[in-house]
Motif scaffolding. Structure first.
Motif, PDB file in Angstrom:
ATOM      1  N   HIS A  75      29.712   6.838  -2.789  1.00 37.64           N
ATOM      2  CA  HIS A  75      29.207   7.257  -3.969  1.00 37.64           C
ATOM      3  C   HIS A  75      28.535   6.020  -4.660  1.00 37.64           C
ATOM      4  N   ILE A  76      29.280   4.967  -4.351  1.00 39.65           N
ATOM      5  CA  ILE A  76      28.658   3.335  -4.766  1.00 39.65           C
ATOM      6  C   ILE A  76      27.490   2.941  -4.084  1.00 39.65           C
ATOM      7  N   CYS A  77      27.568   3.255  -2.774  1.00 45.07           N
ATOM      8  CA  CYS A  77      26.403   2.513  -1.938  1.00 45.07           C
ATOM      9  C   CYS A  77      26.289   3.234  -0.500  1.00 45.07           C
ATOM     10  N   PRO A  78      25.158   3.548  -0.207  1.00 41.02           N
ATOM     11  CA  PRO A  78      24.878   4.130   1.096  1.00 41.02           C
ATOM     12  C   PRO A  78      25.548   3.383   2.192  1.00 41.02           C
ATOM     13  N   ASN A  79      26.037   3.860   3.369  1.00 42.49           N
ATOM     14  CA  ASN A  79      26.527   3.257   4.340  1.00 42.49           C
ATOM     15  C   ASN A  79      25.708   3.564   5.611  1.00 42.49           C
ATOM     16  N   HIS A  80      26.072   2.868   6.766  1.00 46.02           N
ATOM     17  CA  HIS A  80      25.287   2.854   8.034  1.00 46.02           C
ATOM     18  C   HIS A  80      25.601   4.051   8.958  1.00 46.02           C
ATOM     19  N   LEU A  81      26.754   4.715   8.688  1.00 46.16           N
ATOM     20  CA  LEU A  81      27.005   5.794   9.772  1.00 46.16           C
ATOM     21  C   LEU A  81      26.011   6.944   9.858  1.00 46.16           C
ATOM     22  N   THR A  82      25.715   7.258  10.986  1.00 50.54           N
ATOM     23  CA  THR A  82      24.981   8.533  11.244  1.00 50.54           C
ATOM     24  C   THR A  82      25.360   9.826  11.014  1.00 50.54           C
ATOM     25  N   GLY A  83      26.834   9.864  11.241  1.00 50.14           N
ATOM     26  CA  GLY A  83      27.550  11.308  11.275  1.00 50.14           C
ATOM     27  C   GLY A  83      27.495  11.887  12.531  1.00 50.14           C
ATOM     28  N   GLN A 109      17.968  -3.866   9.149  1.00 48.45           N
ATOM     29  CA  GLN A 109      17.605  -5.289   9.253  1.00 48.45           C
ATOM     30  C   GLN A 109      18.860  -6.110   8.535  1.00 48.45           C
ATOM     31  N   PRO A 110      19.646  -6.807   9.318  1.00 46.66           N
ATOM     32  CA  PRO A 110      20.949  -7.245   8.581  1.00 46.66           C
ATOM     33  C   PRO A 110      20.222  -8.399   7.715  1.00 46.66           C
ATOM     34  N   ALA A 219      17.362  -0.618   5.191  1.00 48.96           N
ATOM     35  CA  ALA A 219      16.612   0.532   5.999  1.00 48.96           C
ATOM     36  C   ALA A 219      15.406   0.125   5.925  1.00 48.96           C
ATOM     37  N   PRO A 220      14.685   0.943   7.103  1.00 45.11           N
ATOM     38  CA  PRO A 220      13.102   0.752   7.059  1.00 45.11           C
ATOM     39  C   PRO A 220      12.535   1.168   5.595  1.00 45.11           C
ATOM     40  N   VAL A 225      22.177  -0.962   2.318  1.00 40.44           N
ATOM     41  CA  VAL A 225      22.958  -0.264   2.953  1.00 40.44           C
ATOM     42  C   VAL A 225      24.140  -1.181   3.288  1.00 40.44           C
ATOM     43  N   LEU A 226      25.462  -0.495   3.004  1.00 37.48           N
ATOM     44  CA  LEU A 226      26.657  -1.291   3.485  1.00 37.48           C
ATOM     45  C   LEU A 226      26.650  -0.895   4.867  1.00 37.48           C
ATOM     46  N   MET A 227      26.953  -2.237   5.737  1.00 33.74           N
ATOM     47  CA  MET A 227      27.232  -2.170   7.179  1.00 33.74           C
ATOM     48  C   MET A 227      28.064  -2.675   7.689  1.00 33.74           C
TER      49      MET A 227
END
Length: 307
Positions: A75-83, A109-110, A219-220, A225-227
């Protein structure tokens, strides 16, 4: 929570996907152009040197802990998981090698900044404070002691180094020069918000998060995104609440759930009759150190995920 397997994985060997890179702990494989399979090995690095001996079950414990935190902090930041299930992108024969220790993530893009947040004075921060009453250019009040809680968490970024090199502590101003004011500010503010939320959750489970580091990517569409890993004992300094007050009163390092146990052993290890110079190859880790470290990682996850 699944039990880690007893067989250690030092290095993954997938042939169904192209290898992108091997890091200190993770092996990254390309899945098309837009996804990455991150495999957490059981390798352990200390002082930026990879140990020759793996810690059995470590990769699975790190993955479970990262997934726990991604779930709690979404809820604070989107992350890199695809599910998507990691097993879905490798051959059936290779699935056991990655099961429980992998994440299938978005390719981003890191951003070349390690977002470090410190809530307590420890490690290199304590050393620096003794000399300058500041940490990474952030001034701190007089009279703090080793392991003291800071009045407010501070943001002390680092520039990501090449493999085998040490990350370099930098000022916030330097991150502005590197990535621009808007992005640097967003990363700083998000990192502190994530740390505060996580520290509260951990404290309710009897654990202190003294400090941690986050990594972000774009992200593009420009979304931040948190990764990578998040709030694992590899990227964070965890202390049990029990024993903290006593250590603080004595000015000692509190007991920890992170790699400090290995670091402490390495600090007194000798190679050819001389103290180890913190360059590869590392001294061989005794079995007792391997087992104690594995137990620490297990205990941290069990405490965190307990009801």
């Amino acid at each position: 929570m699944t039990q880690p397997s007893s067989t250690a994985l030092h290095t993954s060997a997938l042939t169904s996907l192209p290898l992108l890179a091997r890091g200190k702990v993770r092996d990254n494989y390309a899945v098309g152009d837009d996804r990455i399979l991150m495999v957490a090995s059981d390798r352990l690095s200390a002082f930026d040197v990879i140990m020759g001996e793996p810690i059995p079950g470590k990769g699975e414990l790190l993955t479970q802990m990262a997934l726990f935190w991604f779930d709690k902090l979404g809820h604070i930041c989107p992350n890199h998981l695809t599910g998507d299930a990691p097993e879905s992108v490798v051959s059936p024969e290779e699935a056991p090698q990655i099961r429980g220790r992998s994440m299938l993530v978005k390719r981003l893009q890191p951003i070349p900044v390690e977002a470090v947040v410190r809530g307590y004075l420890a490690g290199s921060g304590w050393k620096e404070y003794q000399e300058s009453r500041s940490v990474c250019g952030v001034p701190l009040p007089e009279g703090l002691t080793n392991a003291a809680k800071l009045p407010e968490p501070i943001y002390t970024p680092a520039a990501k180094a090449a493999m085998g090199e040490h990350d370099e502590n930098i000022t916030f101003e330097r991150t502005v020069e590197m990535i621009g004011l808007d992005l640097a500010t967003r990363i700083r503010d998000l990192s502190i918000a994530i740390y505060k939320a996580a520290a509260e959750i951990a404290l309710a489970k009897g654990m202190i998060i003294a400090d941690t580091k986050f990594e972000f990517g774009l992200a593009p569409d420009g979304t931040l995104v948190l990764m990578d890993e998040v709030l694992t004992p590899d990227s964070s300094r965890y202390w049990p609440v029990e024993g903290y007050a006593e250590a603080l009163a004595k000015g000692e390092n509190p007991p920890s759930y992170d790699k400090q146990f290995v670091r402490d052993w390495l600090e007194q290890a000798q190679v050819n009759g001389k103290p180890w110079d913190k360059t590869a190859p590392s001294p061989r880790l005794p079995q007792a150190v391997i087992e104690k470290t594995a137990a620490k990682y297990r205990e941290a996850l069990e405490r965190l995920t307990s009801a």
